[in-house]
Motif scaffolding. Structure first.
Motif, PDB file in Angstrom:
ATOM      1  N   VAL A 220     -17.334  -2.412   0.330  1.00  0.00           N
ATOM      2  CA  VAL A 220     -18.000  -2.917   1.564  1.00  0.00           C
ATOM      3  C   VAL A 220     -17.568  -1.211   2.117  1.00  0.00           C
ATOM      4  CG1 VAL A 220     -16.562  -3.679   3.193  1.00  0.00           C
ATOM      5  CG2 VAL A 220     -16.630  -4.977   1.108  1.00  0.00           C
TER       6      VAL A 220
ATOM      7  N   LEU B  24     -16.102  -1.462   7.993  1.00  0.00           N
ATOM      8  CA  LEU B  24     -15.664  -2.840   7.301  1.00  0.00           C
ATOM      9  C   LEU B  24     -14.475  -3.587   6.856  1.00  0.00           C
ATOM     10  CD1 LEU B  24     -19.644  -4.897   7.340  1.00  0.00           C
ATOM     11  CD2 LEU B  24     -17.713  -4.625   9.213  1.00  0.00           C
ATOM     12  N   ARG B  25     -13.177  -2.305   6.359  1.00  0.00           N
ATOM     13  CA  ARG B  25     -12.740  -2.878   4.970  1.00  0.00           C
ATOM     14  C   ARG B  25     -11.703  -3.027   6.086  1.00  0.00           C
ATOM     15  NH1 ARG B  25     -13.314   2.108   2.103  1.00  0.00           N
ATOM     16  NH2 ARG B  25     -15.248   1.709   1.342  1.00  0.00           N
ATOM     17  N   THR B  26     -10.743  -3.591   5.093  1.00  0.00           N
ATOM     18  CA  THR B  26      -9.709  -4.989   5.255  1.00  0.00           C
ATOM     19  C   THR B  26      -9.986  -5.247   6.736  1.00  0.00           C
ATOM     20  OG1 THR B  26      -8.618  -3.143   7.400  1.00  0.00           O
ATOM     21  CG2 THR B  26      -7.714  -2.648   5.397  1.00  0.00           C
ATOM     22  N   LYS B  27     -10.951  -6.652   6.338  1.00  0.00           N
ATOM     23  CA  LYS B  27     -10.854  -7.557   7.491  1.00  0.00           C
ATOM     24  C   LYS B  27     -11.305  -8.842   6.147  1.00  0.00           C
ATOM     25  CE  LYS B  27     -14.202  -5.222  10.832  1.00  0.00           C
ATOM     26  NZ  LYS B  27     -13.484  -5.252  11.731  1.00  0.00           N
ATOM     27  N   ARG B  28     -10.901  -8.693   4.881  1.00  0.00           N
ATOM     28  CA  ARG B  28     -11.025  -9.623   3.646  1.00  0.00           C
ATOM     29  C   ARG B  28     -12.347 -10.429   3.813  1.00  0.00           C
ATOM     30  NH1 ARG B  28      -5.821  -9.197   1.775  1.00  0.00           N
ATOM     31  NH2 ARG B  28      -5.812 -10.644   1.013  1.00  0.00           N
ATOM     32  N   LEU B  29     -13.296  -9.131   3.336  1.00  0.00           N
ATOM     33  CA  LEU B  29     -14.606  -9.601   3.148  1.00  0.00           C
ATOM     34  C   LEU B  29     -14.469  -9.525   1.708  1.00  0.00           C
ATOM     35  CD1 LEU B  29     -17.089 -10.352   4.683  1.00  0.00           C
ATOM     36  CD2 LEU B  29     -17.878  -7.735   4.670  1.00  0.00           C
ATOM     37  N   ALA B  30     -13.338  -8.688   0.995  1.00  0.00           N
ATOM     38  CA  ALA B  30     -13.951  -8.443  -0.847  1.00  0.00           C
ATOM     39  C   ALA B  30     -12.768  -9.964  -1.126  1.00  0.00           C
ATOM     40  CB  ALA B  30     -12.613  -7.657  -1.111  1.00  0.00           C
TER      41      ALA B  30
HETATM   42 MG    MG Z   1     -12.911  -6.539   4.121  1.00  0.00          MG
END
Ligand code: MG
Ligand code: YNC
Length: 388
Positions: free
Chosen positions: A140, A144-150
């Motif tokens: 990611v 855009l990290r730590t936005k629960r995209l993973a």
């Molecule tokens: Mg994320």
């Protein structure tokens, strides 16, 4: 603690040591008609794409996303720099699914901001060969990290794996998740100690001078084992026999056949190197070693921008001692101007690591299976699997 992983069919931390739980699949397959037919929802600015890695433009975009946003060491000094040729190799074994090469891009600008991939593989776990996905290159964009995209990406790749009637997966990560089947360590063998010290990859040992260090890591100009040569296409049957027999000794290992060997082990410049020993008397192929090429970008250094690293892949010794075989691999890597030769403590690698002057790295590599429970964590030496 793991809001996402607690919902997934993986070994859970609370179940560690519970020997009443059966080994094998955690959830049974559902009929394909019951698999969700449409992609998971993404936040509004983004859309899914299936990446055609054969397209030069798409391959460039993936390469650039990873080159700037993929895995870094703990101190953010180095970042993996998988080459385009490597990515094409890693993502397109026989029978691969294009739908498992998944990107996320910004609808308005078309910019690629996230990526995850699967490839099909047959992996034997104890006595059972399981058709599964190997998941890799989850990335990611830094912004855009730590936005629960993973979790959405993982659910989407899972859905697409299920649509091909596969229900298990294997993956590795540097982070601890529920629950590793094994925890391994990287070891590093300096080939170009001066550069490694200059860029901060290694440090001058106590009471060591630079010239003493260079001498310590010096290798012969040419390989030592008679009959040591590069693998060729006509070696595929012999190498397959050798490697199948060897891998049968490990608890978890890929089920290699000739197609696999041709794809994964036949040499490709700057991607995969494979050597074998052909007995000068009998012309039998008795030993095999291989390494893949994965450079790292050196972040913010004056004089150097890349570290050229070789990673030990699959090695088999039946006649040449493993120590001598791997010493020849080091010699070849040095001839080819690699700066460092890396190896995990998997399979029988512990036989040669200390002796050949590898030093332990910091950071671990954890191995995982999705939807497959094994009762006990494995020792690294019980693992016969190397992922890219
Ligand atoms: Mg994320
Ligand atoms: C990771 N590496 O724990 P919980 S390795 C899996 N693998 O969930 P968010 C990971 N899960 O704990 P971020 C993970 N890293 O709340 C984090 N997570 O349950 C979990 N780094 O998501 C994490 N590439 O989107 C948490 O985090 C949740 O924005 C948090 O994104 C994570 O390829 C990441 O290291 C890794 O690009 C994408 O940090 C991002 O931080 C990044 O808020 C640099 O996510 C590059 C990097 C990972 C390399 C790899 C293997 C991936 C395996 C994925 C799992 C596959 C499961 C099997 C699927 C098929 C099943 C079938 C059948």
């Amino acid at each position: 603690r793991h809001k996402f992983w607690e919902t997934q069919p993986v070994g859970q931390f609370k179940d560690i040591g519970d020997s009443s739980l059966p080994e094998g699949p955690i959830e049974l397959p559902t009929p394909l008609s019951e698999v969700k037919q449409v992609p998971y929802n993404l936040p509004d600015p983004y859309e899914w794409i299936t990446c055609d890695i054969n397209s030069e433009e798409m391959c460039d975009e993936v390469y650039n996303l990873l080159a700037h946003n993929y895995v870094e060491d703990d101190e953010n000094m180095f970042r993996f720099n998988y080459s385009k040729e490597f990515l094409r190799w890693a993502l397109q074994p026989h029978g691969y699914f294009r739908s498992w090469h998944i990107g996320v891009r910004v609808k308005s600008s078309k910019k690629l901001v996230a990526f995850i991939t699967g490839i099909p593989a047959r992996i034997r776990v104890c006595n059972e060969v399981v058709h599964m996905a190997e998941i890799n290159f989850l990335c990611v964009h830094k912004k855009l990290r730590t936005k629960r995209l993973a979790p959405v990406m993982i659910k989407e790749v899972t859905r697409r794996v299920h649509l091909e009637n596969m229900w298990q997966a294997a993956y590795t990560a540097g982070v601890i998740l529920p629950t590793p089947i094994a925890t391994c360590q990287y070891w590093h063998r300096s080939l170009n100690p001066k550069k490694l010290i200059d860029v901060g990859f290694s440090r001058l040992g106590a009471r060591m001078t630079m010239s003493r260090t260079i001498k310590l890591y010096k290798l012969p100009e040419s390989t030592i084992t008679p009959g040591f040569r590069k693998m060729e296409i006509h070696d595929v049957p012999a190498v397959t026999r050798l490697i199948r027999n060897y891998l049968s000794h490990f608890v978890v290992a890929p089920d290699f056949d000739e197609n696999y060997v041709e794809h994964w082990l036949l040499p490709r410049d700057n991607v995969i190197d494979s050597y074998l020993v052909e007995s000068p008397e009998t012309h039998e192929v008795t030993d095999f070693c291989s390494f893949y090429t994965l450079p790292s970008s050196i972040l913010g250094h004056q004089n150097y921008s890349t570290l050229k690293a070789a990673y030990s892949f699959y090695n088999v010794s039946t006649v040449t001692p493993l120590l001598q075989l791997m010493n020849d691999a080091l010699i070849v890597a040095k001839q080819k101007d690699y700066d460092v030769f890396n190896a995990l403590d998997v399979m029988q690698n512990e036989i040669f690591l200390r002796e050949l002057k590898f030093g332990p790295g910091d950071g671990k590599l954890h191995y995982y299976l999705y939807n497959y429970r094994i009762r006990h964590a494995l020792k690294p030496s019980e693992l016969g699997l190397v992922l890219l």
